[in-house]
Design a protein around this motif. Structure first.
Motif, PDB file in Angstrom:
ATOM      1  N   THR A   1       7.461  -1.900 -12.387  1.00  0.00           N
ATOM      2  CA  THR A   1       6.881  -0.564 -12.437  1.00  0.00           C
ATOM      3  C   THR A   1       5.772  -0.440 -11.405  1.00  0.00           C
ATOM      4  O   THR A   1       5.007  -1.379 -11.197  1.00  0.00           O
ATOM      5  N   ASP A   2       5.718   0.700 -10.742  1.00  0.00           N
ATOM      6  CA  ASP A   2       4.667   0.964  -9.769  1.00  0.00           C
ATOM      7  C   ASP A   2       3.437   1.523 -10.468  1.00  0.00           C
ATOM      8  O   ASP A   2       3.545   2.329 -11.393  1.00  0.00           O
ATOM      9  N   THR A   3       2.290   1.111 -10.019  1.00  0.00           N
ATOM     10  CA  THR A   3       1.047   1.696 -10.508  1.00  0.00           C
ATOM     11  C   THR A   3       0.045   1.723  -9.371  1.00  0.00           C
ATOM     12  O   THR A   3       0.307   1.207  -8.283  1.00  0.00           O
ATOM     13  N   TYR A   4      -1.119   2.340  -9.626  1.00  0.00           N
ATOM     14  CA  TYR A   4      -2.041   2.618  -8.535  1.00  0.00           C
ATOM     15  C   TYR A   4      -3.494   2.451  -8.956  1.00  0.00           C
ATOM     16  O   TYR A   4      -3.883   2.849 -10.047  1.00  0.00           O
ATOM     17  N   ASN A   5      -4.286   1.882  -8.047  1.00  0.00           N
ATOM     18  CA  ASN A   5      -5.727   2.055  -8.083  1.00  0.00           C
ATOM     19  C   ASN A   5      -6.059   3.329  -7.313  1.00  0.00           C
ATOM     20  O   ASN A   5      -5.465   3.585  -6.259  1.00  0.00           O
ATOM     21  N   VAL A   6      -6.980   4.120  -7.828  1.00  0.00           N
ATOM     22  CA  VAL A   6      -7.439   5.325  -7.132  1.00  0.00           C
ATOM     23  C   VAL A   6      -8.860   5.065  -6.642  1.00  0.00           C
ATOM     24  O   VAL A   6      -9.728   4.663  -7.430  1.00  0.00           O
ATOM     25  N   ILE A   7      -9.088   5.293  -5.346  1.00  0.00           N
ATOM     26  CA  ILE A   7     -10.367   4.943  -4.730  1.00  0.00           C
ATOM     27  C   ILE A   7     -10.875   6.124  -3.916  1.00  0.00           C
ATOM     28  O   ILE A   7     -10.106   6.768  -3.196  1.00  0.00           O
ATOM     29  N   ALA A   8     -12.147   6.423  -4.045  1.00  0.00           N
ATOM     30  CA  ALA A   8     -12.777   7.501  -3.287  1.00  0.00           C
ATOM     31  C   ALA A   8     -14.106   7.001  -2.744  1.00  0.00           C
ATOM     32  O   ALA A   8     -14.884   6.375  -3.468  1.00  0.00           O
ATOM     33  N   GLU A   9     -14.371   7.275  -1.479  1.00  0.00           N
ATOM     34  CA  GLU A   9     -15.629   6.864  -0.857  1.00  0.00           C
ATOM     35  C   GLU A   9     -16.249   8.046  -0.134  1.00  0.00           C
ATOM     36  O   GLU A   9     -15.551   8.820   0.532  1.00  0.00           O
ATOM     37  N   THR A  10     -17.555   8.186  -0.251  1.00  0.00           N
ATOM     38  CA  THR A  10     -18.236   9.275   0.423  1.00  0.00           C
ATOM     39  C   THR A  10     -18.001   9.212   1.928  1.00  0.00           C
ATOM     40  O   THR A  10     -18.012   8.135   2.531  1.00  0.00           O
ATOM     41  N   ILE A  11     -17.740  10.365   2.525  1.00  0.00           N
ATOM     42  CA  ILE A  11     -17.595  10.419   3.976  1.00  0.00           C
ATOM     43  C   ILE A  11     -18.936  10.100   4.633  1.00  0.00           C
ATOM     44  O   ILE A  11     -18.998   9.393   5.638  1.00  0.00           O
ATOM     45  N   ALA A  12     -19.993  10.595   4.046  1.00  0.00           N
ATOM     46  CA  ALA A  12     -21.330  10.328   4.569  1.00  0.00           C
ATOM     47  C   ALA A  12     -21.825   8.961   4.089  1.00  0.00           C
ATOM     48  O   ALA A  12     -21.270   8.363   3.173  1.00  0.00           O
TER      49      ALA A  12
ATOM     50  N   GLU B   1      -4.981   5.754  -2.366  1.00  0.00           N
ATOM     51  CA  GLU B   1      -4.388   5.018  -3.476  1.00  0.00           C
ATOM     52  C   GLU B   1      -3.956   3.645  -3.000  1.00  0.00           C
ATOM     53  O   GLU B   1      -3.574   3.482  -1.842  1.00  0.00           O
ATOM     54  N   GLN B   2      -4.003   2.705  -3.888  1.00  0.00           N
ATOM     55  CA  GLN B   2      -3.530   1.356  -3.614  1.00  0.00           C
ATOM     56  C   GLN B   2      -2.390   1.083  -4.591  1.00  0.00           C
ATOM     57  O   GLN B   2      -2.609   0.976  -5.797  1.00  0.00           O
ATOM     58  N   LYS B   3      -1.210   0.986  -4.052  1.00  0.00           N
ATOM     59  CA  LYS B   3      -0.017   0.852  -4.886  1.00  0.00           C
ATOM     60  C   LYS B   3       0.355  -0.616  -5.056  1.00  0.00           C
ATOM     61  O   LYS B   3       0.319  -1.388  -4.110  1.00  0.00           O
ATOM     62  N   PHE B   4       0.699  -1.004  -6.275  1.00  0.00           N
ATOM     63  CA  PHE B   4       1.273  -2.324  -6.496  1.00  0.00           C
ATOM     64  C   PHE B   4       2.297  -2.242  -7.614  1.00  0.00           C
ATOM     65  O   PHE B   4       2.303  -1.309  -8.409  1.00  0.00           O
ATOM     66  N   THR B   5       3.193  -3.208  -7.628  1.00  0.00           N
ATOM     67  CA  THR B   5       4.313  -3.207  -8.561  1.00  0.00           C
ATOM     68  C   THR B   5       4.206  -4.417  -9.477  1.00  0.00           C
ATOM     69  O   THR B   5       4.064  -5.540  -9.010  1.00  0.00           O
ATOM     70  N   LEU B   6       4.275  -4.167 -10.774  1.00  0.00           N
ATOM     71  CA  LEU B   6       4.160  -5.229 -11.771  1.00  0.00           C
ATOM     72  C   LEU B   6       5.454  -5.366 -12.547  1.00  0.00           C
ATOM     73  O   LEU B   6       6.156  -4.386 -12.787  1.00  0.00           O
ATOM     74  N   SER B   7       5.743  -6.575 -12.957  1.00  0.00           N
ATOM     75  CA  SER B   7       6.875  -6.834 -13.842  1.00  0.00           C
ATOM     76  C   SER B   7       6.370  -6.791 -15.279  1.00  0.00           C
ATOM     77  O   SER B   7       5.597  -7.645 -15.699  1.00  0.00           O
ATOM     78  N   LEU B   8       6.794  -5.777 -16.026  1.00  0.00           N
ATOM     79  CA  LEU B   8       6.332  -5.588 -17.394  1.00  0.00           C
ATOM     80  C   LEU B   8       7.455  -5.853 -18.386  1.00  0.00           C
ATOM     81  O   LEU B   8       8.633  -5.625 -18.097  1.00  0.00           O
ATOM     82  N   GLY B   9       7.075  -6.325 -19.569  1.00  0.00           N
ATOM     83  CA  GLY B   9       8.066  -6.582 -20.608  1.00  0.00           C
ATOM     84  C   GLY B   9       8.672  -5.291 -21.123  1.00  0.00           C
ATOM     85  O   GLY B   9       7.973  -4.307 -21.352  1.00  0.00           O
TER      86      GLY B   9
ATOM     87  N   PHE C   1       0.824  -1.185   0.000  1.00  0.00           N
ATOM     88  CA  PHE C   1       0.000   0.000   0.000  1.00  0.00           C
ATOM     89  C   PHE C   1       0.866   1.245   0.000  1.00  0.00           C
ATOM     90  O   PHE C   1       1.924   1.286   0.615  1.00  0.00           O
ATOM     91  N   LEU C   2       0.379   2.274  -0.686  1.00  0.00           N
ATOM     92  CA  LEU C   2       1.044   3.566  -0.623  1.00  0.00           C
ATOM     93  C   LEU C   2       0.936   4.116   0.779  1.00  0.00           C
ATOM     94  O   LEU C   2       1.879   4.699   1.308  1.00  0.00           O
ATOM     95  N   GLN C   3      -0.219   3.939   1.394  1.00  0.00           N
ATOM     96  CA  GLN C   3      -0.411   4.397   2.746  1.00  0.00           C
ATOM     97  C   GLN C   3      -0.187   3.242   3.699  1.00  0.00           C
ATOM     98  O   GLN C   3      -0.116   2.079   3.310  1.00  0.00           O
ATOM     99  N   SER C   4      -0.065   3.540   4.972  1.00  0.00           N
ATOM    100  CA  SER C   4       0.216   2.507   5.959  1.00  0.00           C
ATOM    101  C   SER C   4      -1.029   1.744   6.354  1.00  0.00           C
ATOM    102  O   SER C   4      -0.975   0.856   7.182  1.00  0.00           O
TER     103      SER C   4
ATOM    104  N   TYR D   1      -6.228  -7.476  -7.589  1.00  0.00           N
ATOM    105  CA  TYR D   1      -5.434  -7.232  -6.384  1.00  0.00           C
ATOM    106  C   TYR D   1      -6.310  -6.660  -5.268  1.00  0.00           C
ATOM    107  O   TYR D   1      -6.188  -7.049  -4.106  1.00  0.00           O
ATOM    108  N   TYR D   2      -7.174  -5.743  -5.614  1.00  0.00           N
ATOM    109  CA  TYR D   2      -8.081  -5.164  -4.624  1.00  0.00           C
ATOM    110  C   TYR D   2      -8.871  -6.266  -3.921  1.00  0.00           C
ATOM    111  O   TYR D   2      -8.950  -6.306  -2.691  1.00  0.00           O
ATOM    112  N   VAL D   3      -9.458  -7.162  -4.702  1.00  0.00           N
ATOM    113  CA  VAL D   3     -10.267  -8.233  -4.123  1.00  0.00           C
ATOM    114  C   VAL D   3      -9.402  -9.147  -3.266  1.00  0.00           C
ATOM    115  O   VAL D   3      -9.802  -9.581  -2.176  1.00  0.00           O
ATOM    116  N   SER D   4      -8.190  -9.427  -3.726  1.00  0.00           N
ATOM    117  CA  SER D   4      -7.312 -10.341  -2.988  1.00  0.00           C
ATOM    118  C   SER D   4      -6.912  -9.784  -1.634  1.00  0.00           C
ATOM    119  O   SER D   4      -6.608 -10.542  -0.706  1.00  0.00           O
ATOM    120  N   GLN D   5      -6.877  -8.476  -1.501  1.00  0.00           N
ATOM    121  CA  GLN D   5      -6.458  -7.844  -0.261  1.00  0.00           C
ATOM    122  C   GLN D   5      -7.614  -7.533   0.682  1.00  0.00           C
ATOM    123  O   GLN D   5      -7.394  -7.151   1.834  1.00  0.00           O
TER     124      GLN D   5
END
Length: 510
Positions: free
Chosen positions: A252-263, A109-117, A13-16, A328-332
């Motif tokens: 290479t690092d990449t990210y899922n971007v996720i936003a959820e309503t506070i309410a 953000e949800q950070k993960f690293t992939l091995s790309l050709g 994770f990008l965040q702790s 990856y999201y589902v796996s975590q």
């Protein structure tokens, strides 16, 4: 889920925080977020479908399409492929827009690293050939006789004639290439060449699975359909063809971007998503800049309203490599967190130029493959909206897990979605229903360089965006249309997930 080789994937994770915390835990931990939630509920009107749809504008869709095209064209390869500046610019742009509403959304953000050709070289009997490294396969330098694998290499039986030390030649299609590679490795092959099933190169192509139960991976290269069929003919004629394949990869690092309503109730979540990346061939404005932008517009306009149920938006990375961000999201996510998702809806290709309004067959009545409880109800509400609210025709498409809802479907989460069509051919009946040209692909620029800002049907796009808004508003208000959350309903969902788990890895290769 699976234990993934560190040589291929290193994820964190990008965040702790872990994803199991989710936005709900974040909200409960921050008093100011509680205050913000109360203020939203007090000061803003409860969202209504017609009012949310009314504030959506074609001009905003087109303006954002031009900007997204510009992000791609500002880079050397003119695309938004995973691991490129174009995709990173896309992520930054999404964050810049949604980040302007930090008093309304919890954003992470949800950070993960992939091995790309990165690079590849190939010779057959010392004659050089064009080849591209296949992502998620390991780097390597291998030599061996070519063995052609029949039936597209999706079962162990297809590899019966593979000899140890050989390099397999197999066609693309029917199952993900990770399965082919793993079966080749288990049979003793040292490498794999996969050839395309359509015209064009396999630049940017990946194995589409981080790992499989069938075995470990060997180095892989992608070649054109013409080159592959020519090699196949030579091997089947009895010629000995010795291939030498060398590939390099890069993490290479990449990210899922996720936003959820506070309410809203964070134990009952409506989840809206689409993928943010393109293929190597072009900027990917229909696939899937259109879904990316539709979600941004709905998320932006939703901030004018309050909600009763939490609304979560996600922009997935690496869909084109095999739904990797969503997987990856589902796996975590823990099972308890997945249980909070009452319905997950995915939106991929909202603006196809030769469009049809397509609804996923959640009840299985058209194609026989139904989803977990709630999926049928999602289909029915989309259909009711098109027919009664919008006065539009619609058609049904197979619930095949071909986009980012697939991992959620396999995990027993109620899912659904809509699309305007990809490389499929429009029928005479559909042309009568939606206009356009029969006998022509829904999107002739699918996975091509011409999938740019001019490759959109804005009339279809605004209608699809309004359908997204309708579902967002409907379930942000109430889940009364869905089956209740009961022990029995969960047991049924999990039984369906178990039945589908073996099938999930073998879905169509795209």
């Amino acid at each position: 889920m699976q234990s993934w080789p560190s040589i291929l994937v290193k994820m964190k994770f990008l965040q702790s925080i872990g994803l199991a915390a989710t936005a709900a835990a974040l909200v409960s931990a921050v008093p100011t977020a509680q205050d913000a939630s109360a203020k939203i509920a007090r000061d803003l009107p409860l969202v209504e479908s017609n009012k949310l749809r009314r504030v959506l504008l074609r001009s905003e869709l087109l303006k954002k399409a031009a900007h997204l095209e510009g992000l791609a064209y500002a880079t050397p390869n003119r695309n938004r492929l995973i691991g490129t500046p174009g995709h990173q610019a896309t992520i930054d742009w999404i964050k810049s827009i949604i980040g302007g509403f930090s008093d309304y959304y919890t954003i992470y953000e949800q950070k993960f690293t992939l091995s790309l050709g990165v690079s590849a070289n190939l010779t057959n009997n010392a004659v050089p050939m064009e080849v591209f490294a296949v992502g998620l396969a390991p780097a390597g330098d291998v030599t061996g006789p070519l063995v052609y694998v029949p039936n597209l290499g999706c079962t162990t039986a297809d590899f019966a004639k593979v000899t140890p030390g050989s390099i397999v030649l197999v066609g693309r299609g029917n199952c993900k290439s990770g399965i082919k590679d793993a079966l080749a490795s288990t049979a003793g092959a040292v490498g794999m060449l996969v050839y395309n099933n359509v015209e064009g190169s396999l630049e940017g192509y990946g194995l589409q699975l981080i790992a499989t139960k069938e075995g470990s991976y060997v180095p892989a290269g992608g070649i054109s359909m013409a080159e592959g069929k020519a090699l196949q003919a030579r091997v089947e004629a009895g010629e000995t063809v010795v291939a030498h394949l060398s590939t390099t990869t890069e993490d290479t690092d990449t990210y899922n971007v996720i936003a959820e309503t506070i309410a809203g109730d964070h134990d009952n979540v409506i989840f809206m998503s689409g993928h943010s990346d393109s293929v190597a061939a072009g900027p990917g404005i229909n696939d899937n800049g259109s879904g990316t932008i539709s979600l941004l517009e709905v998320a932006t306009q939703l901030t004018k309203f309050s909600v009763k149920n939490a609304v979560r938006f996600a922009w997935w990375a690496a869909e084109e490599e095999g739904l990797l961000g969503a997987d990856y999201y589902v796996s975590q996510a823990s099972q308890s967190e997945l249980d909070k998702i009452r319905l997950m809806l995915d939106f991929d290709m909202m603006a196809s130029p030769n469009y049809a309004y397509q609804v996923y067959d959640g009840d299985g009545s058209a194609y026989g493959e139904s989803g977990p409880p709630g999926s049928a109800e999602a289909e029915h509400e989309f259909e009711r909206y098109f027919a009664q609210e919008a006065g539009l025709n619609f058609t049904t498409i197979e619930f095949d897990g071909r986009s980012d809802y697939g991992p959620f479907l396999a995990a027993g989460v109620a899912t659904g979605g809509i699309a305007c069509g990809a490389e499929g051919i429009k029928t005479v009946e559909e042309a009568a229903m939606f206009g356009g040209k029969a006998g022509v692909a829904y999107d002739v620029c699918y996975h091509s360089a011409c999938d740019n800002a001019s490759n959109v049907n804005v009339g279809a796009w605004i209608q699809m965006t309004k359908a997204i808004a309708h579902m967002t508003a409907t379930f942000a208000r109430s889940f009364d249309l869905l089956p209740p959350k009961t022990v029995q309903a969960k047991a049924k969902r999990m039984a369906m997930a178990k039945a589908m788990s073996d099938k999930a890895t073998g879905k169509l290769d795209w």
